[in-house]
Motif scaffolding. Structure first.
Motif, PDB file in Angstrom:
ATOM      1  N   LEU A 260      -3.391  -5.248  -1.329  1.00  0.00           N
ATOM      2  CA  LEU A 260      -3.335  -3.626  -0.769  1.00  0.00           C
ATOM      3  C   LEU A 260      -4.243  -3.641   0.399  1.00  0.00           C
TER       4      LEU A 260
ATOM      5  N   ASN B 180      -8.300  -4.831  -3.599  1.00  0.00           N
ATOM      6  CA  ASN B 180      -7.310  -4.884  -2.464  1.00  0.00           C
ATOM      7  C   ASN B 180      -6.961  -6.703  -2.507  1.00  0.00           C
TER       8      ASN B 180
ATOM      9  N   THR C 128       0.755  -1.152  -0.159  1.00  0.00           N
ATOM     10  CA  THR C 128      -0.017  -0.048   0.050  1.00  0.00           C
ATOM     11  C   THR C 128       0.921   1.313   0.014  1.00  0.00           C
TER      12      THR C 128
END
Length: 139
Positions: A136, A131, A54
């Motif tokens: 992430l 994600n 991230t």
């Protein structure tokens, strides 16, 4: 995870996020609020690899106005708009709507506007899939 690791992860994410939005006011407040909510979530899990990816994503968003920047900009915009709608609505109106919805659910009558209350379901699923595929931890 230990407390120093959580603290360092929080600071790295905050620094990278603020750089990515160039410290602009609505986005800065949104990033800070989302980060706080994520780290205060009792059901949340800490994954160092996801945090590292991230931070890479946020740094890439800060470096050039590419796909990462557009994704982050849209995430901030949607979250800010959601919070704005909640703040704009008075507390009495919110309580009345919740009570009215509860009564309709108990009586079995469905609201003619079936979309109301489920506007962001598709959006949240899309962010969750992003994600999962990229590893992430965006919100």
């Amino acid at each position: 995870m230990s407390t120093p690791d959580l603290l360092h992860a929080y600071r790295r994410l905050l620094r990278a996020g603020l750089r990515a939005v160039q410290f602009s006011q609505p986005s800065r407040a949104t990033i800070t609020a989302q980060l706080r909510a994520g780290f205060r979530d009792p059901k949340g899990e800490f994954d160092a690899e996801r945090v590292r990816r991230t931070v890479w994503f946020l740094n890439a968003a800060a470096q050039q106005r590419g796909l990462e920047h557009k994704i982050l900009k849209n995430l901030c915009r949607v979250q800010w708009q959601r919070q704005y709608e909640v703040r704009r609505m008075g507390w009495r109106l919110r309580v009345d709507r919740e009570e009215k919805g509860e009564r309709k659910r108990k009586s079995g009558k469905m609201d003619p506007d079936a979309i109301k209350g489920a506007e962001f379901g598709h959006y949240e699923r899309t962010v969750a899939m992003l994600n999962d595929t990229m590893g992430l931890c965006l919100r």
